[in-house]
Design a protein around this motif. Structure first.
Motif, PDB file in Angstrom:
ATOM      1  N   ARG A 177       9.671  14.672  10.718  1.00 36.35           N
ATOM      2  CA  ARG A 177      11.077  14.978  11.014  1.00 36.35           C
ATOM      3  C   ARG A 177      11.892  13.701  11.145  1.00 36.35           C
ATOM      4  N   LEU A 178      11.330  12.669  11.739  1.00 37.97           N
ATOM      5  CA  LEU A 178      12.036  11.396  11.833  1.00 37.97           C
ATOM      6  C   LEU A 178      12.264  10.825  10.432  1.00 37.97           C
ATOM      7  N   GLN A 179      11.256  10.886   9.591  1.00 38.06           N
ATOM      8  CA  GLN A 179      11.420  10.417   8.213  1.00 38.06           C
ATOM      9  C   GLN A 179      12.486  11.223   7.477  1.00 38.06           C
ATOM     10  N   GLU A 180      12.511  12.521   7.709  1.00 36.09           N
ATOM     11  CA  GLU A 180      13.533  13.376   7.094  1.00 36.09           C
ATOM     12  C   GLU A 180      14.928  12.948   7.545  1.00 36.09           C
ATOM     13  N   ARG A 181      15.079  12.617   8.802  1.00 41.05           N
ATOM     14  CA  ARG A 181      16.380  12.169   9.307  1.00 41.05           C
ATOM     15  C   ARG A 181      16.809  10.868   8.628  1.00 41.05           C
ATOM     16  N   ILE A 182      15.857   9.963   8.387  1.00 45.06           N
ATOM     17  CA  ILE A 182      16.182   8.717   7.696  1.00 45.06           C
ATOM     18  C   ILE A 182      16.615   9.011   6.262  1.00 45.06           C
ATOM     19  N   ALA A 183      15.892   9.904   5.591  1.00 45.54           N
ATOM     20  CA  ALA A 183      16.246  10.265   4.209  1.00 45.54           C
ATOM     21  C   ALA A 183      17.623  10.925   4.141  1.00 45.54           C
ATOM     22  N   GLU A 184      17.922  11.798   5.095  1.00 46.02           N
ATOM     23  CA  GLU A 184      19.237  12.451   5.133  1.00 46.02           C
ATOM     24  C   GLU A 184      20.350  11.430   5.374  1.00 46.02           C
ATOM     25  N   ALA A 185      20.091  10.472   6.261  1.00 45.41           N
ATOM     26  CA  ALA A 185      21.076   9.429   6.538  1.00 45.41           C
ATOM     27  C   ALA A 185      21.302   8.563   5.307  1.00 45.41           C
ATOM     28  N   ALA A 186      20.224   8.258   4.576  1.00 50.18           N
ATOM     29  CA  ALA A 186      20.345   7.455   3.358  1.00 50.18           C
ATOM     30  C   ALA A 186      21.203   8.174   2.317  1.00 50.18           C
ATOM     31  N   ALA A 187      20.976   9.478   2.163  1.00 47.22           N
ATOM     32  CA  ALA A 187      21.776  10.249   1.213  1.00 47.22           C
ATOM     33  C   ALA A 187      23.243  10.256   1.618  1.00 47.22           C
ATOM     34  N   ALA A 188      23.503  10.404   2.907  1.00 50.04           N
ATOM     35  CA  ALA A 188      24.883  10.421   3.400  1.00 50.04           C
ATOM     36  C   ALA A 188      25.578   9.082   3.192  1.00 50.04           C
ATOM     37  N   GLU A 189      24.810   7.984   3.247  1.00 57.11           N
ATOM     38  CA  GLU A 189      25.373   6.645   3.092  1.00 57.11           C
ATOM     39  C   GLU A 189      25.317   6.136   1.655  1.00 57.11           C
ATOM     40  N   GLY A 190      24.749   6.940   0.759  1.00 57.87           N
ATOM     41  CA  GLY A 190      24.635   6.506  -0.631  1.00 57.87           C
ATOM     42  C   GLY A 190      23.623   5.404  -0.844  1.00 57.87           C
ATOM     43  N   ILE A 191      22.589   5.385  -0.030  1.00 58.23           N
ATOM     44  CA  ILE A 191      21.537   4.371  -0.117  1.00 58.23           C
ATOM     45  C   ILE A 191      20.303   4.998  -0.759  1.00 58.23           C
ATOM     46  N   GLU A 192      19.815   4.379  -1.830  1.00 61.37           N
ATOM     47  CA  GLU A 192      18.656   4.939  -2.518  1.00 61.37           C
ATOM     48  C   GLU A 192      17.376   4.622  -1.750  1.00 61.37           C
ATOM     49  N   VAL A 193      16.583   5.652  -1.510  1.00 65.86           N
ATOM     50  CA  VAL A 193      15.267   5.478  -0.903  1.00 65.86           C
ATOM     51  C   VAL A 193      14.254   6.280  -1.703  1.00 65.86           C
ATOM     52  N   ARG A 194      13.004   5.890  -1.593  1.00 67.94           N
ATOM     53  CA  ARG A 194      11.899   6.670  -2.150  1.00 67.94           C
ATOM     54  C   ARG A 194      11.040   7.153  -0.997  1.00 67.94           C
ATOM     55  N   ARG A 195      10.737   8.430  -0.992  1.00 67.90           N
ATOM     56  CA  ARG A 195       9.945   9.011   0.090  1.00 67.90           C
ATOM     57  C   ARG A 195       8.483   9.065  -0.288  1.00 67.90           C
ATOM     58  N   GLY A 196       7.654   8.695   0.684  1.00 66.48           N
ATOM     59  CA  GLY A 196       6.211   8.751   0.486  1.00 66.48           C
ATOM     60  C   GLY A 196       5.653   7.446  -0.046  1.00 66.48           C
ATOM     61  N   ARG A 230      23.317  -0.248   8.394  1.00 65.93           N
ATOM     62  CA  ARG A 230      24.145   0.938   8.177  1.00 65.93           C
ATOM     63  C   ARG A 230      23.300   2.208   8.185  1.00 65.93           C
ATOM     64  N   LEU A 231      22.130   2.135   7.583  1.00 68.15           N
ATOM     65  CA  LEU A 231      21.235   3.289   7.540  1.00 68.15           C
ATOM     66  C   LEU A 231      20.754   3.664   8.940  1.00 68.15           C
ATOM     67  N   VAL A 232      20.318   2.670   9.712  1.00 66.23           N
ATOM     68  CA  VAL A 232      19.842   2.941  11.068  1.00 66.23           C
ATOM     69  C   VAL A 232      20.968   3.488  11.934  1.00 66.23           C
ATOM     70  N   ALA A 233      22.168   2.919  11.793  1.00 68.58           N
ATOM     71  CA  ALA A 233      23.311   3.397  12.582  1.00 68.58           C
ATOM     72  C   ALA A 233      23.630   4.849  12.258  1.00 68.58           C
ATOM     73  N   ARG A 234      23.509   5.221  10.994  1.00 66.64           N
ATOM     74  CA  ARG A 234      23.775   6.614  10.610  1.00 66.64           C
ATOM     75  C   ARG A 234      22.724   7.552  11.209  1.00 66.64           C
ATOM     76  N   VAL A 235      21.463   7.119  11.198  1.00 69.74           N
ATOM     77  CA  VAL A 235      20.413   7.928  11.839  1.00 69.74           C
ATOM     78  C   VAL A 235      20.749   8.122  13.306  1.00 69.74           C
ATOM     79  N   ALA A 236      21.143   7.047  13.973  1.00 67.83           N
ATOM     80  CA  ALA A 236      21.437   7.113  15.410  1.00 67.83           C
ATOM     81  C   ALA A 236      22.622   8.026  15.696  1.00 67.83           C
ATOM     82  N   ARG A 237      23.666   7.939  14.877  1.00 67.98           N
ATOM     83  CA  ARG A 237      24.855   8.771  15.121  1.00 67.98           C
ATOM     84  C   ARG A 237      24.537  10.258  15.036  1.00 67.98           C
ATOM     85  N   ASP A 238      23.595  10.619  14.170  1.00 67.52           N
ATOM     86  CA  ASP A 238      23.259  12.028  13.959  1.00 67.52           C
ATOM     87  C   ASP A 238      22.013  12.454  14.726  1.00 67.52           C
ATOM     88  N   PHE A 239      21.550  11.620  15.654  1.00 69.08           N
ATOM     89  CA  PHE A 239      20.283  11.892  16.331  1.00 69.08           C
ATOM     90  C   PHE A 239      20.469  12.987  17.384  1.00 69.08           C
TER      91      PHE A 239
END
Length: 292
Positions: free
Chosen positions: A136-155, A238-247
């Protein structure tokens, strides 16, 4: 559940966390020795955030000299329930290019100089590391990345070498042939200790290079790593801040069981436990030791 408190461990080049408000600095004492640095405690939105630079400000500590037990212990004492580890790494896959963020979900430990458990003689415990990353924490990071337009690869699998030297060519091609995705020097035993402390853990692995296996790229060096880290440090913040704002305000139960990892883990009978070790475990294992 308890209040959710987000811990952030900054790796190479990440010695501060922009965006923190109401900041106070605190050097928390640990019975496990000196942590890497004082923690910076503040807020992002309504979320309490505790930041710790893994190598210390000024990068004073090599991967082998970090007191991982003290770091996790002081984060636990600060109330941290979830940790995001921001870490530089090398890539074994062409598609995992420098500048990309990889949300790994498995680790292989190739370290040999580090204390890897809070438990031992006088109080033995075994926790599961089958799923070391909180889904779930990883999912929150992925969701934050999508919201910020930051490309990530999961897994992916992160192999942790001892260092401080970079890989030999033979090591690099061997790890690549084994199917590992990235290599770093710091996420072990950090992830193991977080699990023992019942803190949910996830990694943002910032790819800085192709290690030395790739014939079309120069061998990795510090200048190359720091150039990529500097370019991506603001993006990581920016990614970490977005995760925190939506935590969430309250800690979520972890699907991988990190919030109760010590249930049934301690093997030593209460009457035979070393009192001195038990006292040192007050923050890490107090929840289960108090009731046994």
């Amino acid at each position: 559940m308890a209040q959710a408190v987000l811990g952030v461990i900054g790796g190479s080049g990440v010695y501060d966390l922009p965006g923190l408000e109401e900041i106070r600095e605190e050097l928390i004492a640990s019975p496990w020795g000196e942590p890497s640095d004082a923690v910076r405690i503040g807020r992002v939105g309504n979320t309490k955030v505790v930041f710790l630079p893994r190598h210390g400000r000024g990068h004073r500590l090599s991967p082998s000299d970090i007191n991982y037990r003290a770091n996790i212990d002081v984060l636990k004492r600060a109330g941290v329930t979830d940790i995001i580890s921001v870490s530089a790494c090398g890539s074994y896959k062409p598609e995992l290019y420098p500048g990309l963020f990889v949300l790994v979900d498995q680790f292989v430990d190739r370290t040999y100089r580090r204390e890897s458990s809070f438990f031992g003689k006088g109080c033995v415990a075994h926790v599961s590391m089958a799923r070391p990353v909180g889904p779930r924490l990883q999912e929150r990071i992925a969701e934050a990345a999508a919201a910020e337009g930051i490309e990530v690869r999961r897994g992916g699998t992160y192999v942790c070498m001892e260092g401080p030297q970079f890989s030999s060519y033979a090591e690099s091609v061997t790890y690549r042939s084994l199917g590992f995705d990235v290599i770093g020097m710091t996420n072990m035993p950090e992830a193991k200790l977080a699990r023992e402390a019942e803190i949910t853990y996830a990694t943002i692995a910032m790819v800085t290079d192709y290690d030395c296996w790739h014939s079309e790229h120069d061998d990795v060096d510090v200048a190359q790593v720091l150039e990529v880290v500097r370019t991506n440090a603001q993006k990581a913040a920016r990614l970490v801040a977005r995760v925190a704002r939506d935590f969430p305000a309250e800690r979520e139960p972890c699907p991988a069981g990190s919030h109760h990892a010590l249930d049934h883990a301690i093997m030593t009978a209460p009457a035979l436990r070393d009192p001195e070790l038990v006292q040192k475990l007050d923050a890490v294992a107090g929840r289960v030791l108090e009731r046994s």
